[in-house]
Design an enzyme around this catalytic site. Structure first.
Site, PDB file in Angstrom:
ATOM      1  CE  LYS A 183      38.953  28.902  39.848  1.00  0.00           C
ATOM      2  NZ  LYS A 183      38.002  29.051  38.561  1.00  0.00           N
ATOM      3  CE  LYS A 195      35.854  33.224  34.194  1.00  0.00           C
ATOM      4  NZ  LYS A 195      34.740  32.156  35.088  1.00  0.00           N
ATOM      5  CB  THR A 198      36.454  33.997  46.575  1.00  0.00           C
ATOM      6  OG1 THR A 198      36.082  33.889  45.222  1.00  0.00           O
ATOM      7  CG2 THR A 198      37.821  35.226  46.290  1.00  0.00           C
ATOM      8  CG  ASP A 201      47.095  16.169  37.743  1.00  0.00           C
ATOM      9  OD1 ASP A 201      47.614  15.437  38.341  1.00  0.00           O
ATOM     10  OD2 ASP A 201      46.150  15.452  37.788  1.00  0.00           O
ATOM     11  NE  ARG A 258      27.033  35.640  38.924  1.00  0.00           N
ATOM     12  CZ  ARG A 258      26.741  34.984  40.091  1.00  0.00           C
ATOM     13  NH1 ARG A 258      25.949  34.656  40.308  1.00  0.00           N
ATOM     14  NH2 ARG A 258      27.445  35.001  40.309  1.00  0.00           N
ATOM     15  CG  ASP A 269      38.618  30.315  34.879  1.00  0.00           C
ATOM     16  OD1 ASP A 269      39.670  29.233  36.150  1.00  0.00           O
ATOM     17  OD2 ASP A 269      37.582  30.800  35.518  1.00  0.00           O
ATOM     18  NE  ARG A 307      27.473  40.750  41.442  1.00  0.00           N
ATOM     19  CZ  ARG A 307      28.485  39.743  40.508  1.00  0.00           C
ATOM     20  NH1 ARG A 307      29.367  40.315  40.027  1.00  0.00           N
ATOM     21  NH2 ARG A 307      27.962  38.502  40.162  1.00  0.00           N
TER      22      ARG A 307
HETATM   23  O1  C5P Z   1      28.768  36.513  37.599  1.00  0.00           O
HETATM   24  P1  C5P Z   1      29.782  36.512  37.950  1.00  0.00           P
HETATM   25  O2  C5P Z   1      30.692  38.299  37.983  1.00  0.00           O
HETATM   26  O3  C5P Z   1      30.394  36.941  39.762  1.00  0.00           O
HETATM   27  O4  C5P Z   1      30.862  36.192  37.530  1.00  0.00           O
HETATM   28  C1  C5P Z   1      32.496  35.911  38.505  1.00  0.00           C
HETATM   29  C2  C5P Z   1      33.679  34.358  37.496  1.00  0.00           C
HETATM   30  O5  C5P Z   1      34.700  35.035  37.507  1.00  0.00           O
HETATM   31  C3  C5P Z   1      33.157  33.701  37.469  1.00  0.00           C
HETATM   32  O6  C5P Z   1      33.128  32.694  35.866  1.00  0.00           O
HETATM   33  C4  C5P Z   1      33.581  32.498  38.526  1.00  0.00           C
HETATM   34  O7  C5P Z   1      33.499  31.090  38.168  1.00  0.00           O
HETATM   35  C5  C5P Z   1      34.707  33.280  38.174  1.00  0.00           C
HETATM   36  N1  C5P Z   1      35.648  33.286  39.723  1.00  0.00           N
HETATM   37  C6  C5P Z   1      34.723  33.773  41.137  1.00  0.00           C
HETATM   38  N2  C5P Z   1      35.659  33.774  41.745  1.00  0.00           N
HETATM   39  C7  C5P Z   1      37.001  33.522  42.075  1.00  0.00           C
HETATM   40  C8  C5P Z   1      37.704  32.781  40.802  1.00  0.00           C
HETATM   41  C9  C5P Z   1      36.899  33.566  40.118  1.00  0.00           C
HETATM   42  O8  C5P Z   1      34.074  34.562  40.902  1.00  0.00           O
HETATM   43  N3  C5P Z   1      37.889  33.310  43.256  1.00  0.00           N
END
Ligand code: C5P
Length: 235
Positions: A62, A33, A119, A65, A210, A60, A180
């Site tokens: 988003k 992504k 979120t 417009d 992460r 990604d 997670r």
């Molecule tokens: O590091 P982590 O697993 O939290 O990354 C989640 C990814 O998903 C990030 O790139 C974040 O911008 C994206 N994301 C998110 N929540 C959303 C939409 C996208 O965490 N609602």
């Protein structure tokens, strides 16, 4: 067909780090992504470079417009050859339909998905910008609008996946961040689920940042997540 369920979020500040990291992974194990930070820094050339390594890309950005502008942006994404692209459902029916017309379904165009409610927004944040009710009802309403407008799916929290699967059907794609390991710290993600539970709840693709990018051994972390999913019979 190679259809990895994990999409690794390349949340890096520049092309150098992103490409070096991607070279450690394989297109068999994951998709990638590219979001606002990296795209703003490194642009379409980086997307092409990642694709030349064999990876399919979720762009990604988003889009939100007027319909004409979003349709044109979607066409640019298709010309770049990305696998998936997203828009904000809050752009409304005309904007969603324009995006769909720009990327006809089933033509090899990128999969077109919508963000419903971010979120990061709680009920009070939504009320403050004039959206009554709670986040869950907003998510369901906007997902229904995205489906009625012909989109392929939505980005959602894994905690919303079961309700969305029931409301929108099993073919409507659910792409879920907030994954997670049960034992890991949540970073700034508050509403999280494990990879296996998210798939059981109905998620088709998992966006994971992460837990892989910041792992001491990212390849081992990705492999472990893929094993967790495969063990579930879903990969
Ligand atoms: O590091 P982590 O697993 O939290 O990354 C989640 C990814 O998903 C990030 O790139 C974040 O911008 C994206 N994301 C998110 N929540 C959303 C939409 C996208 O965490 N609602």
């Amino acid at each position: 067909m190679n259809d990895p369920r994990i999409i690794v979020a390349l949340d890096f500040p520049g092309a150098g780090e992103a490409v070096a990291f991607a070279r450690r992974l394989t297109p068999q194990a994951c998709r990638l992504k590219v979001g606002m930070e990296l795209y703003t820094a490194a642009g379409p050339r980086l997307v092409e470079e990642l694709q030349s390594l064999g990876f399919e890309i979720f762009l990604d950005l988003k889009f939100h417009d007027i319909p004409n502008t979003v349709a044109r942006a979607c066409k640019s994404a298709a010309a770049l050859g990305v696998w998936m692209v997203n828009v904000h459902a809050l752009g409304g029916r005309a904007m969603l339909s324009a995006a769909r017309e720009a990327l006809p379904a089933g033509t090899g165009a990128p999969k077109l998905i919508a963000v419903t409610v971010l979120t990061s927004m709680a009920d009070a944040d939504l009320n403050e910008v004039g959206i009554a009710g709670n986040a869950q009802s907003g998510v369901l309403r906007l997902a229904a609008l995205a489906k009625a407008s012909g989109l392929d799916g939505v980005v959602c929290s894994p905690l919303e996946a079961a309700a969305l699967k029931a409301a929108c059907g099993r073919d409507f794609l659910l792409v879920t961040p907030g994954i997670r390991a049960s034992t890991a710290a949540g970073d700034d993600q508050k509403r999280v689920m494990t990879a296996a539970s998210a798939l059981v709840a109905g998620a088709h693709y998992l966006v994971i940042g992460r837990p892989i990018t910041a792992a001491r051994d990212p390849v081992a972390a990705l492999n472990a997540l893929n094993r967790e999913i495969t063990g579930n019979g879903q990969a």
